[in-house]
Scaffold this motif. Structure first.
Motif, PDB file in Angstrom:
ATOM      1  N   ASP A 123       0.844  -1.192   0.000  1.00  0.00           N
ATOM      2  CA  ASP A 123       0.000   0.000   0.000  1.00  0.00           C
ATOM      3  C   ASP A 123       0.881   1.244   0.000  1.00  0.00           C
ATOM      4  OD1 ASP A 123      -2.073  -1.747   0.125  1.00  0.00           O
ATOM      5  OD2 ASP A 123      -2.526  -1.429   2.243  1.00  0.00           O
ATOM      6  N   ALA A 124       0.508   2.227  -0.804  1.00  0.00           N
ATOM      7  CA  ALA A 124       1.324   3.431  -0.980  1.00  0.00           C
ATOM      8  C   ALA A 124       0.731   4.610  -0.224  1.00  0.00           C
ATOM      9  CB  ALA A 124       1.459   3.766  -2.461  1.00  0.00           C
ATOM     10  N   VAL A 125       1.586   5.359   0.467  1.00  0.00           N
ATOM     11  CA  VAL A 125       1.223   6.630   1.082  1.00  0.00           C
ATOM     12  C   VAL A 125       2.356   7.609   0.807  1.00  0.00           C
ATOM     13  CG1 VAL A 125      -0.194   5.590   2.896  1.00  0.00           C
ATOM     14  CG2 VAL A 125       2.229   5.996   3.315  1.00  0.00           C
ATOM     15  N   THR A 126       2.069   8.873   1.001  1.00  0.00           N
ATOM     16  CA  THR A 126       3.068   9.921   0.809  1.00  0.00           C
ATOM     17  C   THR A 126       3.172  10.742   2.090  1.00  0.00           C
ATOM     18  OG1 THR A 126       2.561  10.056  -1.552  1.00  0.00           O
ATOM     19  CG2 THR A 126       3.766  11.894  -0.593  1.00  0.00           C
ATOM     20  N   VAL A 127       4.404  10.964   2.571  1.00  0.00           N
ATOM     21  CA  VAL A 127       4.640  11.687   3.816  1.00  0.00           C
ATOM     22  C   VAL A 127       5.652  12.803   3.538  1.00  0.00           C
ATOM     23  CG1 VAL A 127       5.361  11.520   6.222  1.00  0.00           C
ATOM     24  CG2 VAL A 127       4.215   9.584   5.131  1.00  0.00           C
ATOM     25  N   GLY A 128       5.418  13.964   4.143  1.00  0.00           N
ATOM     26  CA  GLY A 128       6.315  15.110   3.962  1.00  0.00           C
ATOM     27  C   GLY A 128       5.689  16.148   3.054  1.00  0.00           C
ATOM     28  N   THR A 129       5.388  17.309   3.593  1.00  0.00           N
ATOM     29  CA  THR A 129       4.715  18.332   2.796  1.00  0.00           C
ATOM     30  C   THR A 129       5.603  18.889   1.696  1.00  0.00           C
ATOM     31  OG1 THR A 129       5.369  20.006   4.432  1.00  0.00           O
ATOM     32  CG2 THR A 129       3.209  18.983   4.710  1.00  0.00           C
ATOM     33  N   ARG A 130       6.910  18.865   1.888  1.00  0.00           N
ATOM     34  CA  ARG A 130       7.826  19.373   0.863  1.00  0.00           C
ATOM     35  C   ARG A 130       8.527  18.250   0.099  1.00  0.00           C
ATOM     36  NH1 ARG A 130       8.448  24.809   0.978  1.00  0.00           N
ATOM     37  NH2 ARG A 130       7.769  25.905   2.869  1.00  0.00           N
ATOM     38  N   THR A 131       8.999  17.239   0.796  1.00  0.00           N
ATOM     39  CA  THR A 131       9.701  16.154   0.099  1.00  0.00           C
ATOM     40  C   THR A 131       8.731  15.199  -0.582  1.00  0.00           C
ATOM     41  OG1 THR A 131       9.755  14.840   2.133  1.00  0.00           O
ATOM     42  CG2 THR A 131      11.653  16.250   1.687  1.00  0.00           C
ATOM     43  N   THR A 165       7.687  12.238   0.215  1.00  0.00           N
ATOM     44  CA  THR A 165       8.410  10.967   0.138  1.00  0.00           C
ATOM     45  C   THR A 165       7.441   9.801  -0.008  1.00  0.00           C
ATOM     46  OG1 THR A 165      10.104  11.920   1.571  1.00  0.00           O
ATOM     47  CG2 THR A 165      10.114   9.530   1.300  1.00  0.00           C
ATOM     48  N   ASP A 166       7.739   8.909  -0.945  1.00  0.00           N
ATOM     49  CA  ASP A 166       6.914   7.721  -1.156  1.00  0.00           C
ATOM     50  C   ASP A 166       7.179   6.700  -0.056  1.00  0.00           C
ATOM     51  OD1 ASP A 166       5.772   8.705  -3.509  1.00  0.00           O
ATOM     52  OD2 ASP A 166       7.440   7.985  -4.721  1.00  0.00           O
ATOM     53  N   ILE A 167       6.104   6.208   0.550  1.00  0.00           N
ATOM     54  CA  ILE A 167       6.172   5.165   1.578  1.00  0.00           C
ATOM     55  C   ILE A 167       5.316   3.997   1.114  1.00  0.00           C
ATOM     56  CG2 ILE A 167       5.847   4.619   4.017  1.00  0.00           C
ATOM     57  CD1 ILE A 167       7.784   6.866   3.669  1.00  0.00           C
ATOM     58  N   ASN A 168       5.840   2.787   1.200  1.00  0.00           N
ATOM     59  CA  ASN A 168       5.082   1.576   0.891  1.00  0.00           C
ATOM     60  C   ASN A 168       4.937   0.722   2.146  1.00  0.00           C
ATOM     61  OD1 ASN A 168       5.963   0.763  -2.587  1.00  0.00           O
ATOM     62  ND2 ASN A 168       4.861   2.470  -1.698  1.00  0.00           N
ATOM     63  N   ILE A 169       3.729   0.271   2.415  1.00  0.00           N
ATOM     64  CA  ILE A 169       3.441  -0.584   3.567  1.00  0.00           C
ATOM     65  C   ILE A 169       3.218  -1.994   3.034  1.00  0.00           C
ATOM     66  CG2 ILE A 169       1.921  -0.960   5.538  1.00  0.00           C
ATOM     67  CD1 ILE A 169       1.124   2.016   5.260  1.00  0.00           C
ATOM     68  N   ALA A 170       4.074  -2.934   3.441  1.00  0.00           N
ATOM     69  CA  ALA A 170       4.021  -4.303   2.932  1.00  0.00           C
ATOM     70  C   ALA A 170       3.480  -5.239   4.001  1.00  0.00           C
ATOM     71  CB  ALA A 170       5.409  -4.759   2.481  1.00  0.00           C
ATOM     72  N   TYR A 171       2.627  -6.168   3.591  1.00  0.00           N
ATOM     73  CA  TYR A 171       2.069  -7.168   4.509  1.00  0.00           C
ATOM     74  C   TYR A 171       1.453  -8.296   3.685  1.00  0.00           C
ATOM     75  CZ  TYR A 171      -2.266  -4.720   3.306  1.00  0.00           C
ATOM     76  OH  TYR A 171      -3.294  -4.141   2.618  1.00  0.00           O
ATOM     77  N   ILE A 172       1.252  -9.434   4.312  1.00  0.00           N
ATOM     78  CA  ILE A 172       0.552 -10.562   3.689  1.00  0.00           C
ATOM     79  C   ILE A 172      -0.849 -10.596   4.280  1.00  0.00           C
ATOM     80  CG2 ILE A 172       0.527 -13.043   3.288  1.00  0.00           C
ATOM     81  CD1 ILE A 172       3.531 -13.039   3.474  1.00  0.00           C
ATOM     82  N   GLN A 173      -1.827 -10.458   3.443  1.00  0.00           N
ATOM     83  CA  GLN A 173      -3.176 -10.140   3.887  1.00  0.00           C
ATOM     84  C   GLN A 173      -3.756 -11.163   4.861  1.00  0.00           C
ATOM     85  OE1 GLN A 173      -5.972  -9.676   0.659  1.00  0.00           O
ATOM     86  NE2 GLN A 173      -7.140  -8.153   1.773  1.00  0.00           N
ATOM     87  N   ASP A 174      -3.540 -12.449   4.618  1.00  0.00           N
ATOM     88  CA  ASP A 174      -4.171 -13.453   5.477  1.00  0.00           C
ATOM     89  C   ASP A 174      -3.308 -13.841   6.675  1.00  0.00           C
ATOM     90  OD1 ASP A 174      -2.256 -14.681   3.919  1.00  0.00           O
ATOM     91  OD2 ASP A 174      -3.331 -16.587   3.794  1.00  0.00           O
ATOM     92  N   LEU A 175      -2.137 -13.221   6.842  1.00  0.00           N
ATOM     93  CA  LEU A 175      -1.277 -13.516   7.978  1.00  0.00           C
ATOM     94  C   LEU A 175      -1.244 -12.390   8.998  1.00  0.00           C
ATOM     95  CD1 LEU A 175       1.859 -15.198   6.329  1.00  0.00           C
ATOM     96  CD2 LEU A 175      -0.182 -16.291   7.267  1.00  0.00           C
ATOM     97  N   VAL A 176      -1.397 -11.152   8.547  1.00  0.00           N
ATOM     98  CA  VAL A 176      -1.243 -10.019   9.437  1.00  0.00           C
ATOM     99  C   VAL A 176      -2.431  -9.931  10.391  1.00  0.00           C
ATOM    100  CG1 VAL A 176      -2.398  -8.358   7.906  1.00  0.00           C
ATOM    101  CG2 VAL A 176      -0.640  -7.568   9.489  1.00  0.00           C
ATOM    102  N   LYS A 177      -2.145  -9.550  11.615  1.00  0.00           N
ATOM    103  CA  LYS A 177      -3.165  -9.434  12.654  1.00  0.00           C
ATOM    104  C   LYS A 177      -4.165  -8.344  12.300  1.00  0.00           C
ATOM    105  CE  LYS A 177      -3.476  -8.530  17.638  1.00  0.00           C
ATOM    106  NZ  LYS A 177      -2.666  -8.214  18.852  1.00  0.00           N
ATOM    107  N   ASP A 178      -5.440  -8.596  12.613  1.00  0.00           N
ATOM    108  CA  ASP A 178      -6.486  -7.620  12.330  1.00  0.00           C
ATOM    109  C   ASP A 178      -6.192  -6.295  13.033  1.00  0.00           C
ATOM    110  OD1 ASP A 178      -7.878  -9.456  10.811  1.00  0.00           O
ATOM    111  OD2 ASP A 178      -9.111 -10.154  12.485  1.00  0.00           O
ATOM    112  N   GLY A 179      -6.268  -5.225  12.293  1.00  0.00           N
ATOM    113  CA  GLY A 179      -6.075  -3.894  12.846  1.00  0.00           C
ATOM    114  C   GLY A 179      -4.649  -3.384  12.808  1.00  0.00           C
ATOM    115  N   LEU A 180      -3.659  -4.266  12.549  1.00  0.00           N
ATOM    116  CA  LEU A 180      -2.256  -3.836  12.564  1.00  0.00           C
ATOM    117  C   LEU A 180      -1.954  -2.898  11.394  1.00  0.00           C
ATOM    118  CD1 LEU A 180       0.591  -3.887  13.680  1.00  0.00           C
ATOM    119  CD2 LEU A 180       0.988  -6.056  12.480  1.00  0.00           C
TER     120      LEU A 180
END
Length: 511
Positions: free
Chosen positions: A179-187, A189-204
């Motif tokens: 999943d992609a998000v962007t952080v930094g009002t000037r920079t 910066t591209d941030i990617n959040i990686a996880y395996i959908q059926d393994l990650v704990k609900d809400g994490l």
């Protein structure tokens, strides 16, 4: 012209000159911004312009796109009047999946600054964004701070897409998500959040996204910025977010139900949640046979205790509890300290600071001379200090063993935390003896018990105690016994039952 923030909220107009004026007003006369004009479909009444950033965009991609809009369009007999939207141009002339239309000026400016190419055509109120990112990347090589004897030799680079590809190569699971998000009002910066959908704990994953969304800062230049702004215990010396440059570590964490945070322009990836025991584990614990992995893991635990406690115990015994030292050893220590003018506590603190100074100097100096200065400097200064009577030989030995033990801890960030905790423990032992040592140690222990990492207890599975997770904490059991994932993973089943290798029965083989 209105202020830049107002211009960014505008939408692209049909008039090409109006759009060009807006872009020029926002980006200004920067020399690295390239502007190229062309005639769409050979029609002089339909001019076009493209914008890209020199050094970030691949000029070959730009030239191929312009060729398609001009020469190929003429060869196909296309008329400029046939196209009224950017999507029609994309589907008819630019057979490229990495091209999309946009209506917002802010989206177009962000694309240019990210290395993409923005194309504007007269009488069309949308722009085309062509994926043309083509800057030079550092070659893939093994991380210098996380060396292994056995295992893969690749490491992350400063390109976020190269880093995610490293993980994709290892985990070919359709449920692996980025999943992609962007952080930094000037920079931005591209941030990617990686996880395996059926393994990650609900809400994490939602919690990770929530903490990232709360960050209001102008610049993110490295993942360390993110780490400090999302960790659970910002005032604690202990790391509640793990960082690594090894793709195999990240892949292993994802397969255990954790979440990885990729940050553009840095080779360091963050992993959450993080437990204390992870910092003592090394990848080649699992690449070697379990007896070897368990032995060296136990050695590292001893190194952790030595690095944290040895100077404090020595100062405590010499200053307050001589009766606990064997007589012959006590006499040897006393003879070595006869000419030392400092109390043993001050002597230990000075030696610790000197050692940290030499280690930091060796780290910051150029590589060809850094190691030589740190090693030779330690030997020469230590020997000279003993001969001058400033420190005792035993103190030099204690500090040397402590420093060597700290290098045995695989995680550099965790060894830094131990180096910091060593000083309050040393001061408490040198001022109050065994009482001070025990008090400060239990304060550190209680603090570690109280902190959490994204909802998980920092000292789990020791506290709270999880029976199934003990197979991979202090000891490393054989791979065929590690059939369960950690407790916080959604899906506990890791492998099938009865995986222990067995010698074939000769009778069964002959039949």
């Amino acid at each position: 012209m209105p202020p830049v923030q107002e211009l960014l909220q505008e939408r692209f107009q049909k008039n090409l000159q109006d759009n060009a004026d807006i872009i020029t007003a926002i980006l200004g006369p920067s020399v690295d911004i390239q502007k190229r004009e062309f005639i769409f479909c050979g029609n002089m009444d339909t001019p076009g312009q493209c914008y890209y950033m020199d050094g970030l965009a691949d000029s070959t991609v730009v030239e191929n796109v312009l060729k398609a809009l001009v020469i190929s369009a003429i060869e196909l007999g296309a008329e400029a009047e046939e196209f009224t939207t950017a999507d029609e141009i994309r589907t008819a002339l630019l057979i490229n999946a990495s091209i999309k239309g946009c209506s917002q000026v802010e989206e177009g400016i962000s694309a240019i600054l990210s290395g993409d190419t923005l194309i504007l055509i007269h009488e069309i109120d949308q722009a085309l964004i062509v994926s043309s990112r083509g800057w030079k990347d550092r070659s893939v090589e093994e991380p210098s701070s996380e060396n292994n004897v056995r295992g893969p030799r690749d490491g992350f680079t400063e390109s976020i897409r190269t880093n995610t590809a490293h993980v994709r190569r290892r985990i070919r699971d359709p449920l692996l998500r980025f999943d992609a998000v962007t952080v930094g009002t000037r920079t931005k910066t591209d941030i990617n959040i990686a996880y395996i959908q059926d393994l990650v704990k609900d809400g994490l994953v939602e919690e990770v996204k929530h903490r990232l969304a709360k960050i209001q800062v102008d610049a993110i230049l490295e993942s360390g910025y993110i780490e400090e702004l999302i960790e659970d215990a910002p005032l604690s010396p202990f790391n509640t977010v793990q960082s690594t440059e090894r793709p195999d570590k990240v892949a292993s964490a994802l397969l255990e139900g954790r979440v990885a945070i990729f940050t553009d322009n840095t080779p360091v990836v963050l992993i959450v949640p993080t437990l204390f025991w992870q910092f003592i584990q090394a990848p080649d614990d699992y690449y070697n046979r379990y007896w070897v992995g368990t032995f060296f893991r136990v050695v590292r635990y001893f190194a952790l205790l030595i690095s944290l406690m040895l100077p404090s115990i020595y100062v405590m015994l010499v200053s307050f509890h001589h009766e606990m030292i064997p007589t012959s050893l006590a006499l040897t220590i006393a003879s070595g300290r006869e000419v030392v003018p400092f109390p043993v506590l001050l002597e230990a603190i000075l030696m610790e600071l000197a050692f940290e100074l030499m280690r930091e100097a060796g780290l910051r100096m150029p590589k060809p001379i850094g190691q030589a200065v740190s090693i030779v400097g330690s030997l020469i200064i230590g020997q000279a200090a003993v001969q001058a009577g400033l420190v005792s030989p035993f103190m030099v030995i204690v500090i040397a063993i402590t420093g060597i033990s700290s290098f045995a801890i695989p995680s550099y960030s965790s060894s830094l935390a131990l180096r910091i905790c060593r000083f309050p423990l040393l001061i408490a032992s040198g001022t109050m003896g065994l009482l001070g040592f025990a008090t400060m140690f239990f304060i550190l222990l209680l603090h570690a018990l109280s902190i959490r990492s994204f909802g998980e207890s920092y000292l789990a599975p020791a506290s709270p105690f999880y029976q199934s997770d003990q197979r991979d904490t202090i000891l490393r059991v054989p791979m065929w016994m590690m059939d369960q994932r950690p407790e916080f993973a959604k899906d506990q089943e890791r492998m099938g039952s009865r995986q222990m290798p067995r010698t074939p029965d000769p009778k069964e083989g002959s039949s």
